[in-house]
Design a protein around this motif. Sequence first.
Motif, PDB file in Angstrom:
ATOM      1  N   TRP A 118     -14.392   4.759   2.806  1.00 58.67           N
ATOM      2  CA  TRP A 118     -13.483   3.698   2.133  1.00 58.67           C
ATOM      3  C   TRP A 118     -13.404   2.678   0.975  1.00 58.67           C
ATOM      4  CZ3 TRP A 118     -10.942   1.587   7.935  1.00 58.67           C
ATOM      5  CH2 TRP A 118     -10.184   2.570   8.045  1.00 58.67           C
ATOM      6  N   TYR A 132      -6.936  -7.920  -4.720  1.00 54.97           N
ATOM      7  CA  TYR A 132      -6.286  -6.781  -3.103  1.00 54.97           C
ATOM      8  C   TYR A 132      -5.140  -7.704  -2.938  1.00 54.97           C
ATOM      9  CZ  TYR A 132     -11.786  -7.395  -1.488  1.00 54.97           C
ATOM     10  OH  TYR A 132     -12.647  -7.666  -1.653  1.00 54.97           O
ATOM     11  N   TRP A 135      -3.192  -2.035   6.465  1.00 53.66           N
ATOM     12  CA  TRP A 135      -4.050  -1.956   7.532  1.00 53.66           C
ATOM     13  C   TRP A 135      -3.823  -1.407   8.807  1.00 53.66           C
ATOM     14  CZ3 TRP A 135      -3.748  -3.999  11.785  1.00 53.66           C
ATOM     15  CH2 TRP A 135      -2.988  -5.448  12.205  1.00 53.66           C
ATOM     16  N   HIS A 151      -5.109  -4.006   2.434  1.00 61.05           N
ATOM     17  CA  HIS A 151      -5.141  -3.066   3.089  1.00 61.05           C
ATOM     18  C   HIS A 151      -6.412  -2.690   4.481  1.00 61.05           C
ATOM     19  CE1 HIS A 151      -0.966  -4.281   4.274  1.00 61.05           C
ATOM     20  NE2 HIS A 151      -0.658  -3.591   2.751  1.00 61.05           N
ATOM     21  N   ALA A 152      -7.379  -2.129   2.949  1.00 61.70           N
ATOM     22  CA  ALA A 152      -8.460  -1.465   3.716  1.00 61.70           C
ATOM     23  C   ALA A 152      -9.294  -2.878   3.811  1.00 61.70           C
ATOM     24  CB  ALA A 152      -9.354  -1.266   2.282  1.00 61.70           C
ATOM     25  N   ARG A 153      -9.244  -3.972   3.908  1.00 61.37           N
ATOM     26  CA  ARG A 153     -10.526  -5.258   3.728  1.00 61.37           C
ATOM     27  C   ARG A 153      -9.901  -5.723   4.994  1.00 61.37           C
ATOM     28  NH1 ARG A 153     -13.923  -9.387   0.935  1.00 61.37           N
ATOM     29  NH2 ARG A 153     -14.116 -11.074   1.721  1.00 61.37           N
ATOM     30  N   VAL A 154      -8.468  -5.742   5.234  1.00 63.89           N
ATOM     31  CA  VAL A 154      -8.161  -6.361   6.738  1.00 63.89           C
ATOM     32  C   VAL A 154      -8.549  -4.761   7.670  1.00 63.89           C
ATOM     33  CG1 VAL A 154      -5.914  -6.852   8.296  1.00 63.89           C
ATOM     34  CG2 VAL A 154      -6.154  -7.688   5.394  1.00 63.89           C
ATOM     35  N   ALA A 155      -7.972  -3.841   7.544  1.00 62.29           N
ATOM     36  CA  ALA A 155      -8.086  -3.142   8.189  1.00 62.29           C
ATOM     37  C   ALA A 155     -10.390  -2.786   8.724  1.00 62.29           C
ATOM     38  CB  ALA A 155      -8.437  -1.379   8.163  1.00 62.29           C
ATOM     39  N   SER A 156     -11.347  -3.552   7.771  1.00 62.43           N
ATOM     40  CA  SER A 156     -12.311  -3.816   7.577  1.00 62.43           C
ATOM     41  C   SER A 156     -13.263  -4.684   8.877  1.00 62.43           C
ATOM     42  CB  SER A 156     -13.313  -3.536   6.840  1.00 62.43           C
ATOM     43  OG  SER A 156     -14.587  -4.116   7.292  1.00 62.43           O
ATOM     44  N   ASN A 174      -7.606 -13.550   9.017  1.00 64.87           N
ATOM     45  CA  ASN A 174      -8.018 -12.513   7.728  1.00 64.87           C
ATOM     46  C   ASN A 174      -7.335 -14.024   7.064  1.00 64.87           C
ATOM     47  OD1 ASN A 174      -7.992  -9.916   7.958  1.00 64.87           O
ATOM     48  ND2 ASN A 174      -6.191 -10.164   9.208  1.00 64.87           N
ATOM     49  N   ASP A 180       1.201  -1.027  -0.070  1.00 65.34           N
ATOM     50  CA  ASP A 180      -0.293  -0.126   0.079  1.00 65.34           C
ATOM     51  C   ASP A 180       0.967   1.573   0.173  1.00 65.34           C
ATOM     52  OD1 ASP A 180      -1.710   1.784   0.392  1.00 65.34           O
ATOM     53  OD2 ASP A 180      -2.589   1.693   2.245  1.00 65.34           O
TER      54      ASP A 180
END
Length: 256
Positions: A198, A166, A28, A179-184, A155, A18
Amino acid sequence: MFHSYAAIGDSFTEGVGDELPDGTVRGWADFVALGFAAAAHEPIGYANLAIRGRKLGPIVDEQLEVAIGLRPEVISFNGGGNDMLRPRMPEERVADRFRQAVHRIRGAGIHVLMLSGANPTDHLPLGRVFDARGVRLTAALGDLAELDGVTFVDNFNDRGLRDIRYWSPDKLHLNSLGHARVASNVLTALGVAVPDEWGVAEVAAAPPGARSRNTAAYYREFVLPWIGRRLTGRSSGDGRTAKRPTLEPLAPDAAR
């Protein structure tokens, strides 16, 4: 609600894949910190001690006590991904060190955010070998998720996250969407709202990407240099220091 957060780990937590226009990486953990700040409606303290290329032993030896010494309310802990990619992986030793680290953080009165890494093995050479190791390690540590003061975010078994959309070009590190999905996943597990801007839900609802193919150019650009580092004992993290070594303020408006 957490108002201070420290992250430890390897390239996954540092945010490799990222990359921002100025050459720095986000990732993330940065997104999670932004989510905490947005939910708190005020600045929070955030540190990220993760360094790419680190195996689990150096993560624990070099980063754990430093993070605890910052006295954050929550520490995120992930490691073992680089151990899995070695020709031999001492699975019991890796699991034991991971377990000891989680108990050390809990013993310091700090909430543990325990993560398994995203699973890249659908796209990698020898992916089945690495997948089997990840499955065993995740299962061996599953009981830690039942402890008070521990939040586990799996994850590795997020099937949607395996989609090639991804992943960055090296197919080993997540891209900004990953990274955004992991953060979600993390914020959802903690009951913290995921900022709509996001676009995580929209990406997840879109059609999957095309099947990944490993070309000769891919091997030349990514696989052979990686093998070269292994043969010479070098690491992508050699000479690097933590990108955010102290609890620095992070404002809520940065989440946009």
